[in-house]
Design a protein around this motif. Structure first.
Motif, PDB file in Angstrom:
ATOM      1  N   GLU A  68       0.925  -0.912   0.124  1.00  0.00           N
ATOM      2  CA  GLU A  68      -0.008  -0.073  -0.050  1.00  0.00           C
ATOM      3  C   GLU A  68       0.650   1.049  -0.096  1.00  0.00           C
ATOM      4  O   GLU A  68       1.898   1.514   0.579  1.00  0.00           O
ATOM      5  CB  GLU A  68      -1.314   0.432   1.287  1.00  0.00           C
ATOM      6  CG  GLU A  68      -1.679  -0.971   1.143  1.00  0.00           C
ATOM      7  CD  GLU A  68      -3.003  -0.990   0.548  1.00  0.00           C
ATOM      8  OE1 GLU A  68      -2.943  -0.018  -0.056  1.00  0.00           O
ATOM      9  OE2 GLU A  68      -3.733  -2.519   0.262  1.00  0.00           O
ATOM     10  N   PRO A  69       0.681   2.308  -0.303  1.00  0.00           N
ATOM     11  CA  PRO A  69       0.790   3.654  -0.862  1.00  0.00           C
ATOM     12  C   PRO A  69       1.281   4.280   0.371  1.00  0.00           C
ATOM     13  O   PRO A  69       2.357   5.149   0.413  1.00  0.00           O
ATOM     14  CB  PRO A  69       0.574   4.380  -1.745  1.00  0.00           C
ATOM     15  CG  PRO A  69      -0.803   3.997  -2.065  1.00  0.00           C
ATOM     16  CD  PRO A  69      -0.935   2.526  -1.242  1.00  0.00           C
ATOM     17  N   SER A  70       1.006   4.600   1.167  1.00  0.00           N
ATOM     18  CA  SER A  70       0.641   4.776   2.757  1.00  0.00           C
ATOM     19  C   SER A  70       0.164   4.127   4.146  1.00  0.00           C
ATOM     20  O   SER A  70       0.143   3.068   3.946  1.00  0.00           O
ATOM     21  CB  SER A  70       0.034   6.394   3.118  1.00  0.00           C
ATOM     22  OG  SER A  70      -1.608   5.835   3.022  1.00  0.00           O
ATOM     23  N   GLN A  71       0.847   4.928   5.184  1.00  0.00           N
ATOM     24  CA  GLN A  71       0.502   4.332   6.429  1.00  0.00           C
ATOM     25  C   GLN A  71      -0.712   4.411   6.943  1.00  0.00           C
ATOM     26  O   GLN A  71      -1.481   3.049   7.379  1.00  0.00           O
ATOM     27  CB  GLN A  71       0.863   5.186   7.497  1.00  0.00           C
ATOM     28  CG  GLN A  71       3.071   4.822   7.228  1.00  0.00           C
ATOM     29  CD  GLN A  71       2.796   6.009   8.508  1.00  0.00           C
ATOM     30  OE1 GLN A  71       2.488   6.121  10.416  1.00  0.00           O
ATOM     31  NE2 GLN A  71       3.502   6.423   8.318  1.00  0.00           N
ATOM     32  N   GLU A  72      -1.676   4.805   6.455  1.00  0.00           N
ATOM     33  CA  GLU A  72      -3.251   4.776   6.301  1.00  0.00           C
ATOM     34  C   GLU A  72      -4.043   3.807   6.265  1.00  0.00           C
ATOM     35  O   GLU A  72      -5.046   3.445   6.665  1.00  0.00           O
ATOM     36  CB  GLU A  72      -3.873   6.477   6.461  1.00  0.00           C
ATOM     37  CG  GLU A  72      -3.853   7.098   7.738  1.00  0.00           C
ATOM     38  CD  GLU A  72      -2.644   8.033   7.075  1.00  0.00           C
ATOM     39  OE1 GLU A  72      -1.160   8.085   7.677  1.00  0.00           O
ATOM     40  OE2 GLU A  72      -1.528   7.905   6.123  1.00  0.00           O
ATOM     41  N   LEU A  73      -3.873   3.880   4.247  1.00  0.00           N
ATOM     42  CA  LEU A  73      -4.278   2.454   3.854  1.00  0.00           C
ATOM     43  C   LEU A  73      -3.869   1.270   3.928  1.00  0.00           C
ATOM     44  O   LEU A  73      -4.591   0.399   4.039  1.00  0.00           O
ATOM     45  CB  LEU A  73      -3.671   2.782   2.026  1.00  0.00           C
ATOM     46  CG  LEU A  73      -4.862   2.666   0.935  1.00  0.00           C
ATOM     47  CD1 LEU A  73      -6.663   2.888   1.300  1.00  0.00           C
ATOM     48  CD2 LEU A  73      -4.253   3.536  -0.471  1.00  0.00           C
ATOM     49  N   ALA A  74      -2.403   1.405   4.696  1.00  0.00           N
ATOM     50  CA  ALA A  74      -1.610  -0.205   5.012  1.00  0.00           C
ATOM     51  C   ALA A  74      -2.652  -0.414   6.371  1.00  0.00           C
ATOM     52  O   ALA A  74      -3.360  -1.724   6.827  1.00  0.00           O
ATOM     53  CB  ALA A  74      -0.474   0.079   4.794  1.00  0.00           C
ATOM     54  N   ILE A  75      -2.821   0.291   7.427  1.00  0.00           N
ATOM     55  CA  ILE A  75      -3.696  -0.346   8.461  1.00  0.00           C
ATOM     56  C   ILE A  75      -5.023  -0.561   8.058  1.00  0.00           C
ATOM     57  O   ILE A  75      -5.966  -1.140   8.149  1.00  0.00           O
ATOM     58  CB  ILE A  75      -3.781   1.178   9.140  1.00  0.00           C
ATOM     59  CG1 ILE A  75      -2.147   1.158   9.760  1.00  0.00           C
ATOM     60  CG2 ILE A  75      -4.716   1.313  11.061  1.00  0.00           C
ATOM     61  CD1 ILE A  75      -2.491   2.604  10.963  1.00  0.00           C
ATOM     62  N   GLN A  76      -6.365   0.047   7.038  1.00  0.00           N
ATOM     63  CA  GLN A  76      -7.462   0.087   6.518  1.00  0.00           C
ATOM     64  C   GLN A  76      -7.632  -0.853   5.692  1.00  0.00           C
ATOM     65  O   GLN A  76      -8.249  -1.424   5.962  1.00  0.00           O
ATOM     66  CB  GLN A  76      -7.526   1.336   6.045  1.00  0.00           C
ATOM     67  CG  GLN A  76      -8.680   1.538   5.060  1.00  0.00           C
ATOM     68  CD  GLN A  76      -9.185   2.330   4.467  1.00  0.00           C
ATOM     69  OE1 GLN A  76      -9.136   3.240   4.803  1.00  0.00           O
ATOM     70  NE2 GLN A  76      -9.027   2.316   2.662  1.00  0.00           N
ATOM     71  N   THR A  77      -6.948  -1.174   4.580  1.00  0.00           N
ATOM     72  CA  THR A  77      -6.965  -2.842   4.459  1.00  0.00           C
ATOM     73  C   THR A  77      -6.148  -3.525   5.354  1.00  0.00           C
ATOM     74  O   THR A  77      -7.131  -5.156   4.942  1.00  0.00           O
ATOM     75  CB  THR A  77      -5.454  -2.686   3.263  1.00  0.00           C
ATOM     76  OG1 THR A  77      -5.279  -1.811   2.367  1.00  0.00           O
ATOM     77  CG2 THR A  77      -5.869  -3.628   2.379  1.00  0.00           C
TER      78      THR A  77
END
Length: 446
Positions: A68-77
């Motif tokens: 994932e490109p960002s921390q937020e998106l990695a955590i969300q996914t």
């Protein structure tokens, strides 16, 4: 679809899979390399999660990598995947830059079957031999149009090369870019292209508005928009300095806003996002890097404080609202020159840009009509006209004849008029008396 999935699918309130979920399930579950193109908010995360988890073996170590490109998106996914993985007794770990490396290493010792990570942190752990990739059978590159650019492209390729030679690849994106047509060149494998952007029906009705306003008045306009009932918005900036200046001003003025930037610590970023999702703050000030791919359910509006410079930027920003059939609003702020440039940028897209105005605590497409100041009426105006102009109405009546003498009755003058007349009379009488005194004195001397 597995039986475990079907029950959970209905429990989440879904009636049927989206177009992308239906299209990629078979190829991904069948070990094919896939490029999935679908609009923002169409369920791409679930689309690759269900077939990817179906082929994993519980307790057999890390077998699936998701980039994932960002921390937020990695955590969300990772949260979405964890919700489905527990049905199959699988473990999911999130590894992001900015977080404590020792804690992440401890998580890897538990041998999670799924690792969701940002590319830089993942490659570092692989090179330090903290993460073993010999059992990895599938790598998912989410937001591929963003990850496969610049230095990140080489990082993603290095991760893929660290896995077995026959590793399966899955690419997902909301927008099509030239490099997505050259995947075989960069990764050495044939990739099946699945594009459902024309067939997808998940996008809700979204209005794309042009709100003309100068740079110096945009902060004030954000405050005024908060007067709209139940209004919340993701506000996009280009420059971090401009964002910080606005955030500091809003903090001083006690405006319900918070910022989400890449230089914040992970705990601060998670708190800012959580506060916004739960409605504790109404404006989330952010940049394209920090907010790309974020899923914020029922987000009413997106505001472009600084207008995007590319079509892809606009697509991803606008895709934060109107997700899964919900209505949405995109508010583009700019002066006349800025808004003309935006129209030219998007003229070949299907977006319908319309001028909007803020009036009476609401946004409207009707141009406000300027109210002309009322002209002064002549003194002979009627009592009704005097009342509308803000002056008390004075009723005048014709004098009635005296019943005894037959002479017209004396009209009583207003108090103010009597006082003025008396003052003038006194001044005249005084001067007249002084003149007589002077004449008498002159006569005595003669």
């Amino acid at each position: 679809m597995l039986e475990q999935y079907q029950a959970h699918f209905k429990a989440l309130g879904y009636t049927e899979p989206t177009a992308i979920q239906t299209a990629v399930y078979g190829p991904l579950a069948g070990d094919q390399n896939v490029l999935g193109l679908a609009p923002t908010g169409s369920g791409k995360t679930v689309a690759f999660t269900l077939p990817a988890l179906a082929n994993l073996l519980p307790g057999d170590g890390t077998q699936l990598l998701v980039l994932e490109p960002s921390q937020e998106l990695a955590i969300q996914t990772s949260r979405v995947m964890r919700d489905w993985a527990k049905l199959l007794d699988l473990k999911v770990a999130a590894l992001t830059g900015g977080a404590n490396v020792k804690r992440q290493t401890e998580r890897l010792k538990k041998r999670p079957e799924v690792v969701v990570a940002t590319p830089g942190r993942l490659l570092n752990l692989i090179q330090d031999r903290k993460l073993k990739t010999h059992l990895v059978s599938l790598i998912i590159i989410d937001e591929a149009d963003d990850l496969l650019t610049g230095e990140t492209l080489e990082t993603v390729r290095a991760v893929a090369q660290a896995a077995p030679a026959d590793v399966q690849l899955g690419f997902f994106s909301a927008t099509d870019t030239p490099i997505l047509h050259e995947l075989e060149k960069w990764f050495g494998q044939t990739v099946e292209r699945i594009d459902v952007r024309e067939q997808d029906q998940t996008q809700g009705p979204v209005q794309h508005g042009l709100l003309q306003i100068g740079m110096g008045k945009r902060d004030q306009m954000l405050k005024r928009l908060l007067a709209i009932p139940n209004f919340r918005a993701l506000v996009f900036f280009k420059q971090a300095n401009t964002l910080k200046h606005t955030a500091a001003k809003f903090y001083h003025d006690h405006v319900s806003a918070t910022s989400l930037t890449s230089d914040l610590r992970q705990v601060q970023r998670e708190k800012a996002l959580q506060d916004f999702r739960q409605g504790r703050t109404r404006l989330l000030l952010t940049t394209d890097v920090a907010a790309r791919g974020l899923d914020i359910p029922k987000l009413p509006a997106v505001i472009n404080y600084d207008l995007p410079s590319t079509v892809n930027e606009y697509v991803h920003r606008a895709g934060r609202t109107g997700r899964m059939g919900e209505p949405g609003q995109v508010i583009n702020l700019g002066d006349d020159h800025d808004l003309r440039d935006l129209k030219k940028l998007l003229r070949e897209t299907e977006y319908q840009l319309v001028p909007i105005y803020f009036q009476n605590k609401a946004l409207t497409t009707e141009r406000p009509v300027a109210v002309k100041p009322q002209e002064k009426k002549p003194e002979s105006a009627t009592a009704t006209t005097a009342t509308l102009s803000g002056q008390p109405a004075v009723k005048t009546q014709a004098p009635r004849a005296n019943g005894a003498t037959g002479q017209p009755a004396k009209v009583t003058e207003p108090a103010a008029a009597k006082k003025k007349s008396k003052k003038h009379k006194n001044r005249h009488n005084k001067n007249k008396g002084m003149r007589k005194k002077w004449r008498d004195r002159d006569a005595a001397h003669d």
